[in-house]
Design an enzyme around this catalytic site. Structure first.
Site, PDB file in Angstrom:
ATOM      1  N   SER A 189       0.009 -30.576 -77.424  1.00  0.00           N
ATOM      2  CA  SER A 189       0.730 -31.375 -78.414  1.00  0.00           C
ATOM      3  C   SER A 189       1.129 -30.449 -79.544  1.00  0.00           C
ATOM      4  CB  SER A 189      -0.134 -32.502 -78.979  1.00  0.00           C
ATOM      5  OG  SER A 189      -0.320 -33.513 -78.020  1.00  0.00           O
TER       6      SER A 189
ATOM      7  N   GLU B  46      15.213 -30.131 -91.871  1.00  0.00           N
ATOM      8  CA  GLU B  46      15.969 -31.338 -91.573  1.00  0.00           C
ATOM      9  C   GLU B  46      15.106 -32.459 -90.996  1.00  0.00           C
ATOM     10  OE1 GLU B  46      18.226 -27.595 -91.487  1.00  0.00           O
ATOM     11  OE2 GLU B  46      16.493 -28.263 -90.327  1.00  0.00           O
ATOM     12  N   SER B  47      13.837 -32.253 -90.711  1.00  0.00           N
ATOM     13  CA  SER B  47      12.843 -33.231 -90.270  1.00  0.00           C
ATOM     14  C   SER B  47      11.838 -32.598 -89.318  1.00  0.00           C
ATOM     15  CB  SER B  47      13.447 -34.500 -89.687  1.00  0.00           C
ATOM     16  OG  SER B  47      12.442 -35.505 -89.668  1.00  0.00           O
TER      17      SER B  47
ATOM     18  N   HIS C  44       4.298 -34.083 -76.795  1.00  0.00           N
ATOM     19  CA  HIS C  44       2.989 -34.338 -76.195  1.00  0.00           C
ATOM     20  C   HIS C  44       3.204 -34.183 -74.695  1.00  0.00           C
ATOM     21  CE1 HIS C  44       1.710 -35.867 -80.068  1.00  0.00           C
ATOM     22  NE2 HIS C  44       2.822 -36.572 -80.078  1.00  0.00           N
TER      23      HIS C  44
ATOM     24  N   CYS D  20      17.931 -34.842 -90.043  1.00  0.00           N
ATOM     25  CA  CYS D  20      18.637 -35.493 -91.146  1.00  0.00           C
ATOM     26  C   CYS D  20      19.848 -34.645 -91.505  1.00  0.00           C
ATOM     27  CB  CYS D  20      17.725 -35.625 -92.362  1.00  0.00           C
ATOM     28  SG  CYS D  20      16.296 -36.675 -92.050  1.00  0.00           S
TER      29      CYS D  20
END
Length: 125
Positions: free
Chosen positions: A55, A62-63, A68, A83
């Site tokens: 994971s 930008e985010s 996983h 974003c």
């Protein structure tokens, strides 16, 4: 209306067990996917599970990109959230599914933070 961000949720099937179970390879692919999309990387954090699975998250200006893996099933759950207008989450998604040697991908995009135009404010006199 405009959205603050685009969030691609990908169900990635038929991937290589060896790749999905290798923390270094998964991290490398996720970082390169972010760069392929034109993102600016801020932080990277990955964890290897026992007996298998990885994971991790790549935090971008930008985010984020998150993953996983279930190597024993050849499956990875992937999020690519961006974003702004500069970074295309689909570019990252296409890159990583190719590198994971995916046989099948089901992906959808959700607009995040859909902002309604402001209503004319009532003025109290």
């Amino acid at each position: 209306m405009r959205a603050l961000g685009r969030h691609v949720l990908a169900e990635v099937y038929g991937c290589s067990f060896e790749i999905l179970n290798d923390i270094k390879k998964v991290e490398e692919i996720m970082v390169k996917a972010a760069l392929e999309a034109g993102a600016e990387i801020r932080e990277v954090c990955f964890h290897k599970f026992s007996p298998q699975g990885v994971s991790g998250v790549v935090v971008i200006s930008e985010s984020h990109l998150a993953i996983h893996t279930w190597p024993e099933l050849g499956y990875a759950a992937v999020d690519v959230f961006t974003c702004g207008e500069r970074v295309n989450p689909w570019d990252a998604c296409r890159y990583l599914t190719e590198k994971f040697k995916a046989a099948d991908v089901h992906a959808t995009e959700i607009e995040r933070g859909v902002i309604e135009p402001p209503q004319a404010a009532a003025v109290n006199l």
